[in-house]
Structure formats: C-alpha cells, structure tokens
Design an enzyme around this catalytic site. Structure first.
Site, PDB file in Angstrom:
ATOM      1  N   GLN A 162       0.784  -1.231  -0.038  1.00 51.81           N
ATOM      2  CA  GLN A 162      -0.156  -0.066   0.005  1.00 51.81           C
ATOM      3  C   GLN A 162       0.987   1.420  -0.042  1.00 51.81           C
ATOM      4  O   GLN A 162       0.795   1.988  -0.811  1.00 51.81           O
ATOM      5  CB  GLN A 162      -0.877   0.162   1.068  1.00 51.81           C
ATOM      6  CG  GLN A 162      -1.967   0.995   1.077  1.00 51.81           C
ATOM      7  CD  GLN A 162      -3.255   0.766   2.037  1.00 51.81           C
ATOM      8  OE1 GLN A 162      -3.442  -0.529   2.445  1.00 51.81           O
ATOM      9  NE2 GLN A 162      -4.370   1.542   2.007  1.00 51.81           N
ATOM     10  N   ASP A 163       1.765   1.470   1.044  1.00 54.11           N
ATOM     11  CA  ASP A 163       2.640   2.683   1.015  1.00 54.11           C
ATOM     12  C   ASP A 163       3.812   2.312   2.008  1.00 54.11           C
ATOM     13  O   ASP A 163       3.821   1.303   2.632  1.00 54.11           O
ATOM     14  CB  ASP A 163       1.990   3.973   1.507  1.00 54.11           C
ATOM     15  CG  ASP A 163       1.393   3.995   2.862  1.00 54.11           C
ATOM     16  OD1 ASP A 163       1.466   2.893   3.663  1.00 54.11           O
ATOM     17  OD2 ASP A 163       1.239   5.141   3.451  1.00 54.11           O
ATOM     18  N   PRO A 164       4.880   3.049   1.762  1.00 57.07           N
ATOM     19  CA  PRO A 164       6.206   2.647   2.425  1.00 57.07           C
ATOM     20  C   PRO A 164       6.094   2.426   4.117  1.00 57.07           C
ATOM     21  O   PRO A 164       5.229   3.518   4.599  1.00 57.07           O
ATOM     22  CB  PRO A 164       7.093   3.722   2.094  1.00 57.07           C
ATOM     23  CG  PRO A 164       6.386   4.423   0.733  1.00 57.07           C
ATOM     24  CD  PRO A 164       5.125   4.221   0.915  1.00 57.07           C
TER      25      PRO A 164
ATOM     26  N   VAL B 209       5.701   8.418   2.037  1.00 59.47           N
ATOM     27  CA  VAL B 209       5.032   8.744   3.024  1.00 59.47           C
ATOM     28  C   VAL B 209       5.614   9.838   4.046  1.00 59.47           C
ATOM     29  O   VAL B 209       6.937   9.642   4.044  1.00 59.47           O
ATOM     30  CB  VAL B 209       4.669   7.376   3.586  1.00 59.47           C
ATOM     31  CG1 VAL B 209       5.959   6.732   4.012  1.00 59.47           C
ATOM     32  CG2 VAL B 209       3.678   7.439   4.851  1.00 59.47           C
TER      33      VAL B 209
ATOM     34  N   ASN C  81      -0.246   6.180   5.138  1.00 60.44           N
ATOM     35  CA  ASN C  81      -1.261   6.438   4.122  1.00 60.44           C
ATOM     36  C   ASN C  81      -1.057   8.289   4.012  1.00 60.44           C
ATOM     37  O   ASN C  81      -2.143   8.834   3.478  1.00 60.44           O
ATOM     38  CB  ASN C  81      -2.778   6.139   4.103  1.00 60.44           C
ATOM     39  CG  ASN C  81      -2.595   4.720   4.232  1.00 60.44           C
ATOM     40  OD1 ASN C  81      -2.010   4.055   3.274  1.00 60.44           O
ATOM     41  ND2 ASN C  81      -3.354   3.799   5.276  1.00 60.44           N
TER      42      ASN C  81
END
EC number: 3.2.2.27
Length: 217
Positions: A61-63, A123, A129
C-alpha cells in the site's frame, strides 16, 4: 527512472505532463519535512526489477513510515532494522511454505524478478497513508497495466482489500492472481496463514517454462 525500460511505457499510460507533476510533488514534499523513503530510493522497485525481468508482482500500500525502514521496495527493510509485524508474518508464512529466509531485506527477491511495488511511493514520517490519493496511484496503476500487457505470464500477489482492488487492472488471462488476507497482525488469521503464495508462484513459473524464484536467498 528516465533511462529505465519502464519509462516510455508508463508515460504512454498517463496524461500528458504527469511525470512533471510527480517531480513537482516530490520537490515540494521533500523540502517541507521528513519523507520516506529517501528521495533517491523512491523508484527503487523499478530500478532494481527491470520490465523485461518481471516474473512476480507483490503489491503493497505505502512505504513504512518509521526511521530507516523504507527502502523503496514493498514490505522490505534493511537487515539493520527490526522486521515490522507484517514482514515478520510474511517470513513466517514463507518458513511454513518453503523454508527459512535469514535476511528480511527483500532486495534479493527484486533482483530475481519480483517487483515489490507500493501503490503509493512516498509517506510522511509517522503518517501511514499520508500521501494516499495525492499523486502516486495513477502512476503505479500504469505500472500494473504495463505488466498486464506483457505476453509473458506473470504472477500478481495481492494481499488485503486494498491490493485486491487492483485485480481489475489485471485482465490478461496469461497471468496468475494469488490473493489472500493481508499479513498484518489485524488480518493475518483471516486467510493469510496457510495461503502458500510462494510455492504457488513457483509452481506457476515452472508450468510456464520460467525459472522459479529462490525465495530463501
């Protein structure tokens, strides 16, 4: 990124001038605060795994948003940093499925053709997120579409509800989709344990005449 095998094909999937918008976004956010991963590693997944080498895509999804964790590859952290809970669970499932991987740096997977792609590539520190919905999703959707258009069969590993939404972008019947619950502690018992994604991916690669991934490397 400009000189990688990805650049022209991704650019063709995006509106005119989108790369310029990404550059502006990065200049802005990196000048305003602490952002992960380091700027030079934002495109690490695409620089480590060239398009012509992709065999497997593992979508995050994100780092990670803690100091020293994010290195531009989904789920991976350097060996000098303790493995976060999701990565611990990935490595436990790998151990149950195939065997023990001693390192929790997943660069060796990326070097073998496993595209470790986050949907969001940056991020803010401490804000999971924090850049979702701002600039990255059209870009990373374009990456998925470029891989989808390959004639060579590829495995897409989609963990959790967010990643599974990207299934709509994988329309090529040559490819295999492996999906399950996310490896996070909140959802790991809802179908991630026992899902055996690593042996399933290798079985498909062998069936399609490709070299399997050495997941324990």
């Amino acid at each position: 990124m400009e000189h990688s095998s990805w650049h022209a094909l991704i650019k063709a999937q995006l509106p005119e001038g989108y790369f310029g918008k990404i550059n502006q976004f990065m200049e802005q956010v990196y000048s305003q605060g602490i952002i992960y991963p380091p700027k030079e590693k934002v495109f690490q997944a695409l620089l480590t795994t060239l398009l012509e080498e992709v065999k497997v895509v593992i979508l995050g999804q994100d780092p990670y948003h803690g100091p020293g964790q994010a290195q531009g590859l989904s789920f991976s952290v350097p060996d000098s940093i303790p493995a976060p809970p999701s990565l611990q669970n990935i490595l436990k499932e790998l151990s149950d499925d195939i065997g023990v991987k001693k390192s929790h740096d997943l660069t060796s997977w990326a070097e073998q053709g496993v595209l470790l792609l986050n949907a969001c590539l940056t991020v803010p520190a401490g804000q999971a997120n924090g850049h979702a919905g701002q600039i990255w999703e059209p870009f990373t959707d374009a990456v998925i579409q470029v891989v989808n258009h390959l004639d060579r069969p590829v495995v897409f590993v989609l963990w959790g509800a967010y990643a599974r939404k990207k299934k709509a972008l994988v329309t090529n019947p040559h490819h295999l989709i492996i999906e399950s619950a996310h490896p996070s502690p909140l959802s790991v018992y809802r179908g991630f344990w026992g899902s055996k994604p690593f042996s399933k991916a290798n079985a498909f690669l062998k069936e399609t005449g490709q070299e399997p991934i050495d997941w324990l490397r």
